[in-house]
Write a protein that holds these residues in place. Structure first.
Motif, mmCIF file in Angstrom:
data_model
loop_
_atom_site.group_PDB
_atom_site.id
_atom_site.type_symbol
_atom_site.label_atom_id
_atom_site.label_comp_id
_atom_site.label_asym_id
_atom_site.label_seq_id
_atom_site.Cartn_x
_atom_site.Cartn_y
_atom_site.Cartn_z
ATOM 1 N N LYS B 42 0.830 -1.216 0.000
ATOM 2 C CA LYS B 42 0.000 0.000 0.000
ATOM 3 C C LYS B 42 0.863 1.264 0.000
ATOM 4 O O LYS B 42 0.637 2.185 -0.778
ATOM 5 C CB LYS B 42 -0.943 -0.016 1.214
ATOM 6 C CG LYS B 42 -1.834 -1.260 1.270
ATOM 7 C CD LYS B 42 -2.813 -1.241 2.420
ATOM 8 C CE LYS B 42 -2.188 -1.247 3.802
ATOM 9 N NZ LYS B 42 -1.419 -2.457 4.143
ATOM 10 N N SER B 43 1.869 1.290 0.876
ATOM 11 C CA SER B 43 2.734 2.478 0.906
ATOM 12 C C SER B 43 3.553 2.575 -0.373
ATOM 13 O O SER B 43 3.785 3.668 -0.893
ATOM 14 C CB SER B 43 3.668 2.434 2.117
ATOM 15 O OG SER B 43 2.910 2.579 3.299
ATOM 16 N N THR B 44 3.951 1.426 -0.880
ATOM 17 C CA THR B 44 4.685 1.415 -2.151
ATOM 18 C C THR B 44 3.850 2.065 -3.249
ATOM 19 O O THR B 44 4.341 2.879 -4.030
ATOM 20 C CB THR B 44 5.052 -0.039 -2.527
ATOM 21 O OG1 THR B 44 5.799 -0.604 -1.458
ATOM 22 C CG2 THR B 44 5.861 -0.088 -3.806
ATOM 23 N N PHE B 86 1.805 11.283 4.216
ATOM 24 C CA PHE B 86 2.741 10.190 4.463
ATOM 25 C C PHE B 86 2.328 9.344 5.668
ATOM 26 O O PHE B 86 1.844 9.869 6.669
ATOM 27 C CB PHE B 86 4.144 10.752 4.747
ATOM 28 C CG PHE B 86 4.895 11.212 3.525
ATOM 29 C CD1 PHE B 86 4.321 12.070 2.606
ATOM 30 C CD2 PHE B 86 6.209 10.789 3.311
ATOM 31 C CE1 PHE B 86 5.026 12.496 1.485
ATOM 32 C CE2 PHE B 86 6.926 11.208 2.202
ATOM 33 C CZ PHE B 86 6.331 12.064 1.284
ATOM 34 N N GLN B 87 2.584 8.034 5.547
ATOM 35 C CA GLN B 87 2.410 7.179 6.725
ATOM 36 C C GLN B 87 3.413 7.595 7.799
ATOM 37 O O GLN B 87 3.077 7.653 8.976
ATOM 38 C CB GLN B 87 2.621 5.701 6.343
ATOM 39 C CG GLN B 87 2.446 4.762 7.526
ATOM 40 C CD GLN B 87 2.504 3.294 7.122
ATOM 41 O OE1 GLN B 87 2.740 2.956 5.957
ATOM 42 N NE2 GLN B 87 2.286 2.420 8.091
ATOM 43 N N TYR B 88 4.627 7.892 7.376
ATOM 44 C CA TYR B 88 5.651 8.366 8.312
ATOM 45 C C TYR B 88 6.177 9.724 7.837
ATOM 46 O O TYR B 88 7.159 9.783 7.093
ATOM 47 C CB TYR B 88 6.805 7.364 8.402
ATOM 48 C CG TYR B 88 6.357 5.977 8.795
ATOM 49 C CD1 TYR B 88 5.914 5.716 10.087
ATOM 50 C CD2 TYR B 88 6.360 4.923 7.871
ATOM 51 C CE1 TYR B 88 5.480 4.441 10.449
ATOM 52 C CE2 TYR B 88 5.934 3.655 8.221
ATOM 53 C CZ TYR B 88 5.493 3.424 9.507
ATOM 54 O OH TYR B 88 5.061 2.173 9.868
ATOM 55 N N LEU B 171 -4.219 9.253 1.453
ATOM 56 C CA LEU B 171 -3.899 9.340 2.886
ATOM 57 C C LEU B 171 -3.430 7.980 3.371
ATOM 58 O O LEU B 171 -4.223 7.040 3.478
ATOM 59 C CB LEU B 171 -5.127 9.787 3.688
ATOM 60 C CG LEU B 171 -5.908 10.994 3.152
ATOM 61 C CD1 LEU B 171 -7.067 11.338 4.110
ATOM 62 C CD2 LEU B 171 -5.013 12.209 2.977
ATOM 63 N N ASP B 172 -2.134 7.863 3.612
ATOM 64 C CA ASP B 172 -1.560 6.567 3.974
ATOM 65 C C ASP B 172 -1.570 6.384 5.493
ATOM 66 O O ASP B 172 -0.757 6.961 6.201
ATOM 67 C CB ASP B 172 -0.123 6.472 3.423
ATOM 68 C CG ASP B 172 0.426 5.043 3.511
ATOM 69 O OD1 ASP B 172 -0.307 4.152 4.009
ATOM 70 O OD2 ASP B 172 1.575 4.835 3.084
ATOM 71 N N GLU B 173 -2.499 5.579 5.958
ATOM 72 C CA GLU B 173 -2.651 5.282 7.392
ATOM 73 C C GLU B 173 -2.635 6.546 8.248
ATOM 74 O O GLU B 173 -1.964 6.618 9.272
ATOM 75 C CB GLU B 173 -1.574 4.299 7.858
ATOM 76 C CG GLU B 173 -1.722 2.957 7.141
ATOM 77 C CD GLU B 173 -1.099 1.801 7.906
ATOM 78 O OE1 GLU B 173 -0.969 1.906 9.131
ATOM 79 O OE2 GLU B 173 -0.781 0.793 7.258
ATOM 80 N N THR B 174 -3.386 7.516 7.795
ATOM 81 C CA THR B 174 -3.457 8.769 8.535
ATOM 82 C C THR B 174 -4.110 8.560 9.894
ATOM 83 O O THR B 174 -3.905 9.329 10.828
ATOM 84 C CB THR B 174 -4.226 9.814 7.704
ATOM 85 O OG1 THR B 174 -3.490 10.018 6.504
ATOM 86 C CG2 THR B 174 -4.359 11.144 8.408
HETATM 87 MG MG LIG Z 1 2.308 1.154 4.726
#
Ligand SMILES: [Mg+2]
Ligand SMILES: Nc1ncnc2c1ncn2[C@@H]1O[C@H](COP(=O)(O)OP(=O)(O)O)[C@@H](O)[C@H]1O
Lengths: 420, 251
Positions: B42-44, B86-88, B171-174
């Protein structure tokens, strides 16, 4: 082209001193140094003087004919101008009565020099050449009639490619005084050999900001010896960006309890420049603090050195000494050397040191670009941030923007050349 | 009308295939949710969309408003109106949050051919937007993400989204690291920005975010592909039964 011998400058110097000061035996001991330090000399291993040795340089020995524009950084500062190493009263601002500038003799500060019982000081080419050939030795004394002074700006100007210039200044703060000094090095000299002595009496504060911006063919071998008394505080910051070769060398002796020395700096190096920040802090008494923090940005084929030494004597318990260097490399042809040295003879001390060298962080660049900022702009922002942190930490807020602006043009140049 | 079209995206990192033929269409006005086990890519996917170095497609295509995204740099994609939370989020020590926000706000305005705001007007505008996200002035005086708590970082991402007013936001794991109150604030922030012309893709593990940001379409992603899509009920099903049944069904 005629080959210049390694000792050429020193024999020129001797002839010069014999001719100009035939009756001043106090200068003679400083003619004992006969050649440049060699790369075998530990203190000069990373900063080689071959190019300087090959120059045919004579001490500057004629009257100044030039006019100079004095560009003060601070509107209400007091300027002191040294041209070709000589104090130029005409070009300088009028001094307040609380500041005394007077001529002194070697005897008057020899005792301070002797406190630095160390060969790299004793054999330093600047100490020897400047004490043997400087025309006059000036002391600026800050009396404690008033506590706060207007900032002082000292300008070192003049020089030619084939001459050396030798400014000497003894900065002497009375008890309880609070002084800010800018030192500008902006000469054309083949060799600039500025020698400074700083004496901080009890509970005095000196913030000294040195801006090394000599012309591109210059060698600057600046040497500063500082002695710090009880409760006194030295805040020194060097911004090195000019010259072909600039070494800012500072030896700082904490000899009064609860005193503090911050010997920080930034170098911005491009082309073939070589920049060197060398600092030794001697903790001789308990309860003192020091920091030596240096950051640099290197581009093209430049080289830089940070040599930071802390010596903590057995007596100097509860010392806190911090040391750190960080370099950002914009080119894989640039070289950064860092040599931390801790010599600790006391057991109750806190000493920290660390060194990092690297490129700009790819994650940070990506984060910024993902917000619509171009890669080039992102790099400017990150370098600014890197330097800003350092500037905030090292100097008074009111000087922050002035120094920050001084880094700006150089940073732009460094980043433009990266893409050439 | 489609804003984003991903067709058969294949991508590898260090010679390891991560995305294995992923397709996704997002139309104007839609909210999509992507769910899936850790490590499914997912983040990729989000980095690939944002144009991160090293995340170039091996095969397939991505278009944004019918423009081929693949040759565009991250800043060009952002200027077109693509936003990634970003997730991070990355810490930028030394970069003042306020200056950073003004920089990104004005560069977007410039791109859109709109007037930049003066410093004072920008500060006023920023205060208002920050207040809606319960971001204190004090936080804006700090360095970007530097020393922010997990929740502060996530709110700061949404603040940037609000300033940039993108056409599509990923929105990545916001929601991870947010307590219930913060989750509500962030979701409201996202919902307030939503209109008929833009789109949102939320990547999440949890139904609880989808209680606030209601998805039109839910996708299940596993091993570099979308293996199932459905309506909001699919997320409820996952919440109750986990992924295993759907994963097994596929293999
Ligand atoms: Mg991820
Ligand atoms: N920079 C990287 N280098 C190598 N492998 C990576 C990198 N980033 C992600 N991966 C791998 O890619 C796969 C997908 O990761 P990711 O996209 O973070 O998944 P998710 O966000 O769904 O948890 C994982 O197997 C992970 O280990």
């Amino acid at each position: 082209m005629k080959k210049v011998r390694n000792d050429q400058f020193f024999s020129n110097l001797e002839k010069f001193v014999n001719k100009v000061y035939p009756n001043q035996p106090q200068r003679r001991p400083y003619l004992n140094l006969k050649s440049w330090p060699s790369p075998k000399d530990e203190a000069w291993k990373f900063s080689r003087l071959g190019n300087l040795a090959r120059k045919n340089i004579l001490p500057f020995d004629f009257e100044n004919q030039q006019d100079f524009n004095i560009n003060k950084l601070i509107k209400d500062s007091i300027s002191l101008v040294f041209v070709n190493g000589k104090f130029e009263k005409k070009l300088s601002d009028k001094l307040l009565s609380e500041i005394v500038i007077e001529e002194v003799q070697i005897e008057d500060f020899k005792e301070i020099i002797n406190k630095f019982d160390n060969l790299s000081v004793k054999n330093h080419p600047t100490l020897n050449s400047t004490l043997s050939c400087s025309e006059k030795f000036f002391k600026i004394k800050f009396k404690n009639d008033i506590k706060f002074y207007k900032p002082i700006e000292i300008f070192n100007l003049g020089g030619t490619e084939n001459t050396s210039i030798h400014p000497f200044i003894f900065i002497d703060l009375d008890k309880d005084t609070d002084v800010q000094i800018f030192q500008h090095y902006s000469t054309y000299a083949g060799l600039l050999a500025p020698f400074e002595i700083i004496n901080l009496s009890e509970n005095s504060n000196l913030e000294i900001i040195k801006i090394y911006d000599d012309k591109i063919n210059s060698h600057n071998l600046s040497l500063t010896l500082s002695v710090i008394k009880e409760e006194a505080n030295l805040r020194s910051f060097a911004l090195i960006k000019g010259g072909e070769f600039t070494r800012s060398e500072m030896h700082t002796l904490l000899e009064g309890e609860n005193s503090n020395a911050d010997i920080n700096g930034i170098y911005l190096s491009s082309g073939n420049q070589h920049h060197d920040l060398t600092s030794c802090v001697y903790h001789n008494v308990p309860n003192c603090k020091s920091s030596q923090i240096v950051k640099g940005v290197l581009g093209e084929e430049s080289t830089a050195v940070f040599q930071g030494k802390v010596r903590v004597e057995k007596l100097a318990q509860k010392t806190e000494a911090k040391q750190m260097s960080r370099a950002i490399m914009l080119s894989d042809k640039a070289v950064s050397n860092s040599k931390p040295e801790l010599e600790i003879y006391a057991d109750d001390v806190i000493c920290g040191h660390g060194a990092t060298v690297g490129e700009l962080d790819e994650d940070q660049i990506f984060y910024l670009s993902s917000r619509g900022i171009s890669k080039q702009k992102a790099k400017v922002i990150l370098i600014d941030a890197f330097l800003n942190e350092m500037i905030s930490l090292s100097i008074s807020d009111k000087f922050h923007d002035i120094i920050y602006n001084k880094t700006k043009t150089k940073i732009n140049k460094l980043l433009t050349n990266e893409y050439e | 009308m489609a804003i984003l079209e991903i067709k058969n995206a294949e991508l590898s990192i260090d010679n390891k295939k991560i995305l294995k033929g992923l397709s996704l269409n997002v139309n104007e006005g839609e909210t999509h949710a992507i769910m899936g086990p850790n490590g499914s890519g997912k983040s990729t996917l989000s980095y690939m969309l944002a144009g991160r170095d090293g995340y170039e497609l091996d095969n397939g295509s991505i278009t944004f408003d019918n423009i081929d995204l693949t040759p565009l740099s991250p800043d060009e994609r952002s200027n077109l109106g693509l936003f990634l939370a970003f997730q991070y989020p990355v810490e930028l020590p030394g970069v003042s949050s306020t200056n950073f926000l003004r920089e990104i706000f004005n560069s977007r305005k410039k791109y859109l051919g709109e007037n930049e705001l003066s410093h004072l007007d920008f500060i006023k505008f920023l205060r208002k937007v920050a207040e809606d996200l319960s971001i204190k002035d004090e936080m804006l005086k700090r360095y970007v993400n530097f020393g922010f708590s997990g929740g502060e970082k996530k709110r700061f991402e949404i603040l940037q989204m609000a300033l940039l007013n993108p056409k599509i936001s990923v929105l990545d794991e916001t929601d991870s690291g947010l307590d219930v109150d913060a989750l509500k604030i962030v979701s409201e922030g996202v919902n307030n920005l939503k209109d008929k012309k833009n789109a949102v893709v939320v990547i999440t593990h949890y139904q609880r975010l989808l209680d606030y940001i209601k998805p039109d379409i839910v996708h299940i992603m596993s091993d570099g592909k979308i293996i199932k899509s459905g309506d909001a009920d699919l997320a409820l099903y996952i919440e109750k039964n986990g992924y295993s049944e759907i994963l097994n069904e596929k293999s």
